[in-house]
Design a protein around this motif. Structure first.
Motif, PDB file in Angstrom:
ATOM      1  N   LYS A 326       0.818  -1.221   0.000  1.00 45.56           N
ATOM      2  CA  LYS A 326       0.000   0.000   0.000  1.00 45.56           C
ATOM      3  C   LYS A 326       0.846   1.263   0.000  1.00 45.56           C
ATOM      4  O   LYS A 326       1.923   1.306   0.597  1.00 45.56           O
ATOM      5  N   GLU A 328       0.817   5.736   0.224  1.00 42.93           N
ATOM      6  CA  GLU A 328       0.112   6.942   0.669  1.00 42.93           C
ATOM      7  C   GLU A 328       0.338   7.986  -0.419  1.00 42.93           C
ATOM      8  O   GLU A 328       1.466   8.171  -0.870  1.00 42.93           O
ATOM      9  N   CYS A 346       3.301   2.978   2.491  1.00 45.18           N
ATOM     10  CA  CYS A 346       2.760   3.120   3.839  1.00 45.18           C
ATOM     11  C   CYS A 346       3.671   2.342   4.770  1.00 45.18           C
ATOM     12  O   CYS A 346       4.118   1.250   4.431  1.00 45.18           O
ATOM     13  N   SER A 347       3.945   2.914   5.915  1.00 44.99           N
ATOM     14  CA  SER A 347       4.729   2.125   6.880  1.00 44.99           C
ATOM     15  C   SER A 347       3.795   1.023   7.384  1.00 44.99           C
ATOM     16  O   SER A 347       2.670   1.295   7.787  1.00 44.99           O
ATOM     17  N   GLN A 348       4.248  -0.216   7.300  1.00 41.74           N
ATOM     18  CA  GLN A 348       3.371  -1.366   7.621  1.00 41.74           C
ATOM     19  C   GLN A 348       3.070  -1.407   9.122  1.00 41.74           C
ATOM     20  O   GLN A 348       3.893  -1.126   9.920  1.00 41.74           O
TER      21      GLN A 348
END
Ligand code: AOF
Ligand code: ZN
Length: 348
Positions: A326, A328, A346-348
């Protein structure tokens, strides 16, 4: 126009940006000097190894005959307190008799890291930190990552069809996006020290991998060529400038530094050790291998559909929606027949 700290700092940030493409791996820094509500000096860090922004602003003011006693310095990064290629700016600021220093952000360089602010305060100068800090951080995102991790900032750039392909199945890809989008790519190249592609891009497109707009310094070209397909071929990318090839092959290249390594993380580490602060990955197929290390993704979508073709992110192999990679979204721009999306993982 309200002439407050934010206003003067925004001018300093504009000045800093003039160093883009010339100061890496140093930060872009701008400085504005104000006395009695009037701007008396301006400066910025112009090229790697050159004078710092503060000194350029001080020299600008002095050349016009101003004394700096009681003046305010607006600077986009904490003034340095160490000896590098240049003397410490803090000492100069103290010596000149400034009474106030306004700083957008602390310098995370371990050699500075708050010491500049401390020394100014010890000398009795009023210091304010954090004015337009978010803008200053964005401006220097490359420097901030590199100085704290010694790993280069990784940006991926791709030109895609509207249905997400980088080429047809027989690898034809010219031109998915329009002229204006290609100009924007030149602007991106300016920001980053190196351009990285895979051997297939060299064989298919024979790109120059140069930056052809004003203010661009020469790009280091990094070529990932596991099997040595480009060894001693007559390709444009090898014609001038510094070329680094990463390979597993024992072949020799005439016009390149050859490093026998192909693991993406190790490649980045080696580039970092060579003083390279940023990499723009432009090759479609290698992008997927570097996706786990990406700091930013620049996507250019054309107005064409292929229906079938080469997907740049095939290596993700996602079957379940919940496993998707994902991003951003950070920015959208349209250029008539193409549009641009800037994103980050996105940072997981
Ligand atoms: C500033 N103003 O304009 C810049 C700063 O080798 P040197 O002497 O050029 O030092 C480089 C370091 O100094 C750099 O990593 C960063 O921490 C700081 N850069 N500092 O006050 C400037 N360019
Ligand atoms: Zn300095």
């Amino acid at each position: 126009m309200v002439m407050n700290d934010e206003y003067f700092m925004s001018l300093a940030l504009e000045l800093a940006k003039k160093g883009e493409g010339r100061v890496n791996p140093n930060p872009m820094v701008g400085a504005v000097i104000v006395k009695d509500g009037k701007i008396i000096g301006k400066g910025y860090h112009q090229y790697f190894g050159g004078k710092h922004a503060e000194v350029n602003a001080i020299e600008d003011a002095k050349s016009k005959g101003y004394s700096l006693k009681g003046a305010t310095m607006y600077v986009t990064l904490e003034p340095c307190s160490h000896w590098g290629k240049q003397p410490p700016c803090v000492d100069r600021i103290i010596e000149e008799g400034f009474s106030r220093v306004v700083i957008a952000m602390k310098d995370p360089n371990p050699l500075v890291n708050g010491r500049g602010i401390e020394n100014l305060e010890k000398a009795g100068i009023e210091v304010k930190v954090g004015v337009l800090e978010d803008d200053a951080r964005k401006l220097n995102e490359v420097f901030l990552k590199y100085i704290t991790t010694k790993m280069p900032f990784v940006a991926i750039k791709l030109a895609l069809t509207l249905d997400g392909f980088i080429a047809t199945r027989n690898f034809s890809s010219k031109w998915i996006t329009g002229e204006k989008a290609r100009k924007k790519v030149q602007e991106l190249r300016k920001k980053y020290m190196t351009i990285m592609v895979g051997a297939n891009t060299i064989l298919k497109d024979n790109p120059r991998l140069t930056c052809r707009i004003e203010g661009c310094s020469k790009k280091v070209k990094v070529i990932l060529d596991r099997h040595g397909l480009t060894a001693n071929g007559n390709f444009r990318a090898f014609k001038d400038g510094r070329v680094i090839v990463f390979t597993e092959s024992e072949k020799e290249w005439d016009n390149a530094e050859v490093i026998r390594e192909t693991n993406p993380e190790k490649i980045l580490k080696i580039l970092g050790e060579k003083g390279i602060d940023s990499v723009l990955i432009e090759g479609g197929r290698i992008a997927c291998q570097f996706l786990p290390f990406a700091d930013k993704i620049h996507l250019f979508y054309g107005n064409k559909l292929f229906g079938k073709g080469i997907s740049p992110f095939e290596c993700l192999n996602v079957d379940n929606v919940n496993d998707a990679f994902k991003v951003e979204f950070l920015k959208f721009e349209s250029f008539g027949d193409s549009f641009y999306v800037e994103a980050r993982p996105c940072s997981q």
